[in-house]
Design a protein around this motif. Structure first.
Motif, PDB file in Angstrom:
ATOM      1  N   THR A 283       0.837  -1.224   0.042  1.00 55.07           N
ATOM      2  CA  THR A 283       0.000  -0.012  -0.190  1.00 55.07           C
ATOM      3  C   THR A 283       0.784   1.485  -0.066  1.00 55.07           C
ATOM      4  OG1 THR A 283      -0.205  -0.110   2.349  1.00 55.07           O
ATOM      5  CG2 THR A 283      -1.930  -1.051   1.204  1.00 55.07           C
ATOM      6  N   THR A 284       2.216   1.012   0.299  1.00 56.34           N
ATOM      7  CA  THR A 284       2.991   2.214   0.471  1.00 56.34           C
ATOM      8  C   THR A 284       3.456   2.394  -1.032  1.00 56.34           C
ATOM      9  OG1 THR A 284       3.868   1.769   2.529  1.00 56.34           O
ATOM     10  CG2 THR A 284       5.058   3.369   1.464  1.00 56.34           C
ATOM     11  N   PRO A 285       3.494   3.836  -1.468  1.00 55.12           N
ATOM     12  CA  PRO A 285       3.796   4.142  -2.930  1.00 55.12           C
ATOM     13  C   PRO A 285       5.330   4.283  -2.791  1.00 55.12           C
ATOM     14  CG  PRO A 285       2.998   6.133  -1.878  1.00 55.12           C
ATOM     15  CD  PRO A 285       2.684   4.846  -0.856  1.00 55.12           C
ATOM     16  N   TYR A 286       6.051   3.630  -3.914  1.00 51.97           N
ATOM     17  CA  TYR A 286       7.592   3.999  -4.021  1.00 51.97           C
ATOM     18  C   TYR A 286       7.966   4.464  -5.413  1.00 51.97           C
ATOM     19  CZ  TYR A 286       7.620   0.912  -0.038  1.00 51.97           C
ATOM     20  OH  TYR A 286       7.491   0.514   1.389  1.00 51.97           O
ATOM     21  N   GLU A 287       8.947   4.682  -5.662  1.00 52.68           N
ATOM     22  CA  GLU A 287       9.276   5.215  -7.040  1.00 52.68           C
ATOM     23  C   GLU A 287      10.198   3.968  -7.703  1.00 52.68           C
ATOM     24  OE1 GLU A 287      12.634   8.092  -9.525  1.00 52.68           O
ATOM     25  OE2 GLU A 287      12.141   8.508  -7.546  1.00 52.68           O
ATOM     26  N   VAL A 288      10.805   3.355  -7.075  1.00 50.69           N
ATOM     27  CA  VAL A 288      11.572   1.846  -7.316  1.00 50.69           C
ATOM     28  C   VAL A 288      11.190   0.797  -6.456  1.00 50.69           C
ATOM     29  CG1 VAL A 288      13.811   0.906  -8.043  1.00 50.69           C
ATOM     30  CG2 VAL A 288      13.281   3.510  -8.949  1.00 50.69           C
ATOM     31  N   ALA A 289      11.172  -0.358  -7.049  1.00 53.56           N
ATOM     32  CA  ALA A 289      11.090  -1.532  -6.411  1.00 53.56           C
ATOM     33  C   ALA A 289      11.907  -2.601  -6.718  1.00 53.56           C
ATOM     34  CB  ALA A 289       9.814  -1.937  -5.918  1.00 53.56           C
ATOM     35  N   VAL A 290      12.743  -3.301  -6.230  1.00 55.16           N
ATOM     36  CA  VAL A 290      13.583  -4.356  -6.412  1.00 55.16           C
ATOM     37  C   VAL A 290      12.935  -5.746  -5.853  1.00 55.16           C
ATOM     38  CG1 VAL A 290      15.963  -5.280  -6.463  1.00 55.16           C
ATOM     39  CG2 VAL A 290      15.469  -2.837  -6.784  1.00 55.16           C
ATOM     40  N   ILE A 291      12.738  -6.704  -6.547  1.00 56.00           N
ATOM     41  CA  ILE A 291      12.304  -7.932  -6.141  1.00 56.00           C
ATOM     42  C   ILE A 291      13.425  -8.849  -6.518  1.00 56.00           C
ATOM     43  CG2 ILE A 291      10.641  -9.643  -6.154  1.00 56.00           C
ATOM     44  CD1 ILE A 291       8.383  -7.736  -7.049  1.00 56.00           C
ATOM     45  N   ASP A 292      14.193  -9.571  -5.600  1.00 59.73           N
ATOM     46  CA  ASP A 292      15.429 -10.334  -5.835  1.00 59.73           C
ATOM     47  C   ASP A 292      14.952 -11.716  -5.851  1.00 59.73           C
ATOM     48  OD1 ASP A 292      17.928 -11.027  -6.500  1.00 59.73           O
ATOM     49  OD2 ASP A 292      18.722 -10.267  -4.441  1.00 59.73           O
ATOM     50  N   GLU A 293      15.505 -12.546  -6.676  1.00 58.36           N
ATOM     51  CA  GLU A 293      15.446 -13.994  -6.876  1.00 58.36           C
ATOM     52  C   GLU A 293      13.884 -14.400  -7.244  1.00 58.36           C
ATOM     53  OE1 GLU A 293      18.145 -15.720  -6.960  1.00 58.36           O
ATOM     54  OE2 GLU A 293      19.584 -14.742  -5.678  1.00 58.36           O
ATOM     55  N   ILE A 294      13.656 -13.708  -8.155  1.00 65.40           N
ATOM     56  CA  ILE A 294      12.005 -13.699  -8.604  1.00 65.40           C
ATOM     57  C   ILE A 294      11.719 -15.368  -9.012  1.00 65.40           C
ATOM     58  CG2 ILE A 294      12.254 -13.255 -11.091  1.00 65.40           C
ATOM     59  CD1 ILE A 294       9.423 -12.160  -9.110  1.00 65.40           C
ATOM     60  N   GLN A 295      12.490 -16.128  -9.483  1.00 71.34           N
ATOM     61  CA  GLN A 295      12.547 -17.519  -9.811  1.00 71.34           C
ATOM     62  C   GLN A 295      11.799 -18.275  -8.517  1.00 71.34           C
ATOM     63  OE1 GLN A 295      15.510 -16.473  -9.441  1.00 71.34           O
ATOM     64  NE2 GLN A 295      16.488 -17.587  -8.041  1.00 71.34           N
ATOM     65  N   MET A 296      11.886 -17.656  -7.263  1.00 69.94           N
ATOM     66  CA  MET A 296      11.359 -18.297  -5.970  1.00 69.94           C
ATOM     67  C   MET A 296       9.678 -18.091  -5.997  1.00 69.94           C
ATOM     68  SD  MET A 296      14.207 -17.847  -3.028  1.00 69.94           S
ATOM     69  CE  MET A 296      13.159 -18.841  -2.139  1.00 69.94           C
ATOM     70  N   ILE A 297       9.187 -17.707  -7.055  1.00 69.75           N
ATOM     71  CA  ILE A 297       7.730 -17.392  -7.223  1.00 69.75           C
ATOM     72  C   ILE A 297       7.158 -18.822  -7.408  1.00 69.75           C
ATOM     73  CG2 ILE A 297       7.408 -17.257  -9.729  1.00 69.75           C
ATOM     74  CD1 ILE A 297       5.539 -14.884  -9.210  1.00 69.75           C
ATOM     75  N   ARG A 298       7.948 -19.840  -7.627  1.00 70.29           N
ATOM     76  CA  ARG A 298       7.478 -21.196  -7.775  1.00 70.29           C
ATOM     77  C   ARG A 298       7.579 -21.955  -6.560  1.00 70.29           C
ATOM     78  NH1 ARG A 298      12.523 -22.960 -11.381  1.00 70.29           N
ATOM     79  NH2 ARG A 298      14.182 -22.598  -9.890  1.00 70.29           N
ATOM     80  N   ASP A 299       8.325 -21.493  -5.352  1.00 67.17           N
ATOM     81  CA  ASP A 299       8.600 -22.156  -4.299  1.00 67.17           C
ATOM     82  C   ASP A 299       7.320 -22.761  -3.571  1.00 67.17           C
ATOM     83  OD1 ASP A 299       9.165 -22.059  -1.014  1.00 67.17           O
ATOM     84  OD2 ASP A 299      11.001 -22.497  -2.155  1.00 67.17           O
ATOM     85  N   PRO A 300       7.120 -24.067  -3.376  1.00 64.44           N
ATOM     86  CA  PRO A 300       6.328 -24.775  -2.846  1.00 64.44           C
ATOM     87  C   PRO A 300       5.489 -24.110  -1.478  1.00 64.44           C
ATOM     88  CG  PRO A 300       7.573 -26.307  -3.423  1.00 64.44           C
ATOM     89  CD  PRO A 300       8.383 -25.024  -3.566  1.00 64.44           C
ATOM     90  N   ALA A 301       6.544 -23.474  -0.836  1.00 64.89           N
ATOM     91  CA  ALA A 301       5.951 -22.830   0.837  1.00 64.89           C
ATOM     92  C   ALA A 301       5.911 -21.506   0.455  1.00 64.89           C
ATOM     93  CB  ALA A 301       6.895 -23.255   1.766  1.00 64.89           C
ATOM     94  N   ARG A 302       7.073 -20.872   0.067  1.00 63.77           N
ATOM     95  CA  ARG A 302       6.887 -19.262   0.032  1.00 63.77           C
ATOM     96  C   ARG A 302       6.700 -18.426  -1.229  1.00 63.77           C
ATOM     97  NH1 ARG A 302      12.679 -17.742   1.758  1.00 63.77           N
ATOM     98  NH2 ARG A 302      11.582 -15.507   2.012  1.00 63.77           N
ATOM     99  N   GLY A 303       6.421 -19.282  -2.260  1.00 62.86           N
ATOM    100  CA  GLY A 303       6.083 -18.643  -3.459  1.00 62.86           C
ATOM    101  C   GLY A 303       4.935 -17.479  -3.419  1.00 62.86           C
ATOM    102  N   TRP A 304       4.228 -17.602  -2.628  1.00 59.06           N
ATOM    103  CA  TRP A 304       2.956 -16.772  -2.379  1.00 59.06           C
ATOM    104  C   TRP A 304       3.678 -15.259  -2.145  1.00 59.06           C
ATOM    105  CZ3 TRP A 304       2.751 -13.651   1.946  1.00 59.06           C
ATOM    106  CH2 TRP A 304       3.355 -14.205   2.916  1.00 59.06           C
TER     107      TRP A 304
END
Length: 785
Positions: A283-304
């Motif tokens: 909900t907080t607005p930012y100019e730039v965001a960095v999401i590291d290790e995006i491949q972990m979006i598939r992680d069975p427990a933490r991907g969410w």
């Protein structure tokens, strides 16, 4: 009976009910007087009942429906109205009626149409029959219809509406299936984040292997922005960016599950924040965001958490860093939000070479080597063997506190330190900058948990192998070229095969139910346990093909652990999301104790926690002591995590953090002297590294080591291999344990399975022999007459 009493009883009858030989009288009375005020509406008929079944959705897994208890009725204060209007019921006759009802195919079909499969139908009937037979007085409707059936004035099928009503009482999910499906509808996740959908975001994907500079370029954008957020997979990475940002003159706060650090003197939030991905604000607005290790979006427990950050961050520019395997999926997900993605590809900055020969012996170690193991026992064993050779090694594994990991990394990286060898698990794959020349895989098999929660041993994936191998020869280290090999010669060809495989593209992103969704489920199913609510939610959930519901076994473990403690649903949910290592008994019992204290409204103060963990703690004298200290460190982490959710009940976070730093120093000293601890443990037989399987049946005798490394361990070998190992003899089983291919627990499990299999086969042979003898006797009988 007086007329007022008769009128009262009549008012409690359903409209149009015919009661035995007095039906005509009552019908005439109703026709003359009409229904009495307050008369309940007639229970819907069979056709109406069957029409209530929901259709068009997948059939739910009814094994998840836990029946509630409906207690039989005792004597009523106003008497047994049904008996007064008709007659007392003969329980033997009633039992016959109920048995006939249960066996009717038409009734079973009606039950199926209403959501009662064979299992639910049977459970509902048993409960219904017990309720009828054990109640001292029944509802007047049920009493009268049973009496009518006894006199052949009604059909046994007329019991169905009452049976269905009872079934919905013990299985309340049947009453609200459609509502539950709406609540658990997880399709179109982008719509969950209206703030992000209200702006046009620019998405840039920095794709490349380890040590390619992709994260560096994203961080440069982050540092040059007016405001920004970094979302990392580990506390260590969040700390690194926090320190790097402040060192560069960019004020940056730190937010992890267990820690909040603000750098502004007045406590005001800085424009930049470095956090673990679960803790990012959508909900907080930012100019730039960095999401590291995006491949972990598939992680069975933490991907969410990566899915939430990708779809929900309110940033004008979002930089994604990770493997190319995630590009297609991320592109598809952002297509549903109407956002385009720019892909920037990077190549590795330094070369990495897969060697043509294996290490084969620890005598061939040289400075800058890192031996990667996949079990703690291997870590201890290898460290001990290195020490025997007069070399010093640093040790890093997952359960060590972050401070200890950093201290060991610093020791290994220091050119003036005599420690030139690193022994580590795959924990080095992320979050640590290490000066490694050569990665040596002690084994290529890693224990994993399958979907059923069973432990399996499988070769590491291409993605895992590349992540670990990529730590060799990093651009910022003293080695400008990396090397990779294996400990065993047989594994080298498999390593080359794994590394040369293309990384499988990621096909789906993780999702997770929110506390609000679980609360809505609980509103409809108030008597259902939280663990069971989660099971039903996951079963009812509907997701698009690009998503999956994350594994919630850890959540359910915690839910079952504290189920008996009286807590509100929201508080219970928060306790269950606390990250704990369920393999640590002390950590689990601490979660239980914290929840119990909370339920009593007793704050967990600094003094209370010191008594609980028996502070002050002594330096470790053996490996077991070291593991106990690691567990205490995890308990302090749990306290800190809860302190940011329940500040009043966990009020002393600052003091506990200071205590944790003291404990970290004690653990660091223990790890620094780990080979001494291992030696003491071996002498006291607390740790057996020379022959972990001594005295244990060598279940895998006859199988080759090379084959064992390449295949999943699923079955045992022949009967000869079940003989006890000879004293002093190094069996194949012991070698497999030493090499990390088996653990002692797995070995014992294999023994049990083998013995069970042998017992079953023996029983089958016995039964077969008995059957044959019986057949011979039967053939002789006609002749004997």
């Amino acid at each position: 009976m007086s007329f007022p009493r008769c009128a009262l009883l009549w008012a409690r009858l359903p409209a149009g009910r015919q009661v035995g030989h007095r039906g005509a009288v009552f019908s005439a009375l109703r026709a003359h007087c009409g229904p009495f005020p307050g008369t309940p509406a007639r229970v819907p008929g069979l056709a109406a009942s069957s029409s209530s079944a929901s259709g068009g959705s997948k059939a739910p897994n009814t094994s998840l429906f836990v029946p509630l208890t409906v207690k039989p009725q005792g004597p009523r204060a106003d008497g047994d109205v049904g008996a007064e209007l008709t007659r007392p019921l003969d329980k033997n006759e009633v039992k016959k009626i109920l048995d006939k009802f249960y066996k009717r195919k038409e009734i079973q079909k009606l039950g199926a149409d209403c959501g009662l499969d064979a299992r639910l139908f049977h459970q509902a009937f048993i409960s219904f029959r017990n309720y009828i037979m054990q109640s001292q007085s029944l509802d007047v409707d049920v009493h009268i219809i049973l009496n009518d059936i006894c006199f052949n004035a009604a059909h046994v099928d007329d019991l169905f509406p009452f049976f269905l009503k009872h079934a919905k009482q013990i299985f309340p999910v049947l009453e609200c299936k459609d509502d539950l499906r709406k609540i658990s509808d997880l399709r179109i996740p982008p719509n969950w984040y209206p703030e992000a959908r209200a702006i046009q975001r620019k998405i840039i994907f920095h794709s490349g292997p380890t040590n390619s500079g992709k994260t560096y370029h994203a961080i440069q954008k982050y540092l040059s922005a007016k405001s920004g957020v970094y979302c990392g997979p580990l506390k260590l990475l969040a700390h690194e960016i926090f320190e790097k940002s402040n060192a560069a003159g960019v004020p940056c706060d730190l937010v992890t599950g267990e820690e909040r650090v603000t750098v502004e003197p007045d406590g005001k939030q800085a424009a930049h924040v470095s956090c673990t991905v679960e803790m990012c604000s959508v909900t907080t607005p930012y100019e730039v965001a960095v999401i590291d290790e995006i491949q972990m979006i598939r992680d069975p427990a933490r991907g969410w958490a990566w899915t939430r950050a990708l779809l929900g961050l309110c940033a004008e520019e979002i930089h994604l860093c990770g493997e190319s395997a995630a590009i297609d999926l991320v592109t598809e997900l952002l297509y549903t939000t109407g956002e385009e993605i720019e892909v920037r590809k990077y190549k590795r900055l330094t070369p990495i070479i897969v060697m043509d020969h294996a290490l084969e012996s620890l005598d061939n170690l040289r400075p800058g080597d890192c031996i990667v193991c996949f079990s703690k026992n291997d870590i201890y064993s290898v460290s001990r063997q290195i020490e025997i050779r007069g070399l010093e090694s640093a040790v890093i594994y997952g359960s060590l506190p972050p401070g200890t990991k950093l201290a060991q990394a610093k020791k290994f990286n220091d050119p003036s330190d005599p420690c030139k060898i690193l022994v580590a698990t795959d924990a080095i794959g992320m979050g640590l900058n290490l000066s490694i020349k050569r990665i040596i895989f002690y084994s290529l098999l890693k224990p994993t948990m399958n979907e059923k929660g069973e432990k399996e041993i499988e070769p590491i994936t291409t993605s895992q192998a590349l992540q670990i191998a990529g730590r060799a020869g990093r651009f910022s280290s003293q080695f400008k070229e990396g090397e990779v090999t294996t400990m065993n010669r047989d594994d080298l060809s498999l390593l080359k095969e794994i590394l040369n495989k293309p990384v499988d593209p990621i096909k789906s992103a993780g999702l997770h139910p929110t506390a609000e969704q679980i609360e809505m489920f609980a509103y409809h199913l108030p008597d259902t346990t939280l663990s069971n609510l989660i099971d039903i939610f996951v079963d009812f959930s509907q997701v698009d093909g690009q998503y999956f519901v994350c594994n919630m076994d850890d959540f359910k473990f915690s839910a079952e652990l504290i189920q008996h403690i009286p807590l509100s649903l929201r508080v219970r949910y928060v306790f269950c999301t606390a990250p704990i290592n369920k393999k640590q008994p002390f950590v689990c019992s601490s979660l239980l104790q914290f929840a119990r204290q909370y339920s009593r409204n007793e704050p967990m103060t600094f003094a209370w926690l010191r008594r609980y963990i028996k502070w002050p703690l002594c330096p470790p004298k053996n490996i077991k002591d070291l593991m106990d200290l690691e567990a205490v460190h995890d308990v302090l982490d749990l306290y800190l995590w809860l302190s940011y959710r329940f500040m009043d009940m966990f009020p002393d976070a600052i003091l506990i953090r200071d205590l944790q730093k003291e404990l970290d120093s004690i653990i660091q000293d223990g790890v620094h002297n780990i080979t001494k601890l291992i030696k003491i443990s071996e002498s006291r037989k607390l740790l057996n590294l020379e022959n972990s399987a001594s005295g244990t049946p060598a279940l895998l005798s006859g199988a080759s080591t090379g084959q064992a490394r390449r295949t999943r361990v699923t079955k045992t070998a022949g009967s000869k291999s079940a003989e006890p190992a000879s004293p002093g003899k190094i069996t194949l089983a012991s070698r497999l344990v030493q090499q990390g291919l088996l653990t002692p627990d797995m070995l014992r499990q294999l023994e049990r399975e083998w013995l069970t299999q042998q017992t079953e086969q023996s029983r089958e042979r016995t039964e077969s022999g008995t059957h044959l003898k019986g057949s011979r006797k039967k053939k002789k009988e006609p002749n004997s007459e």
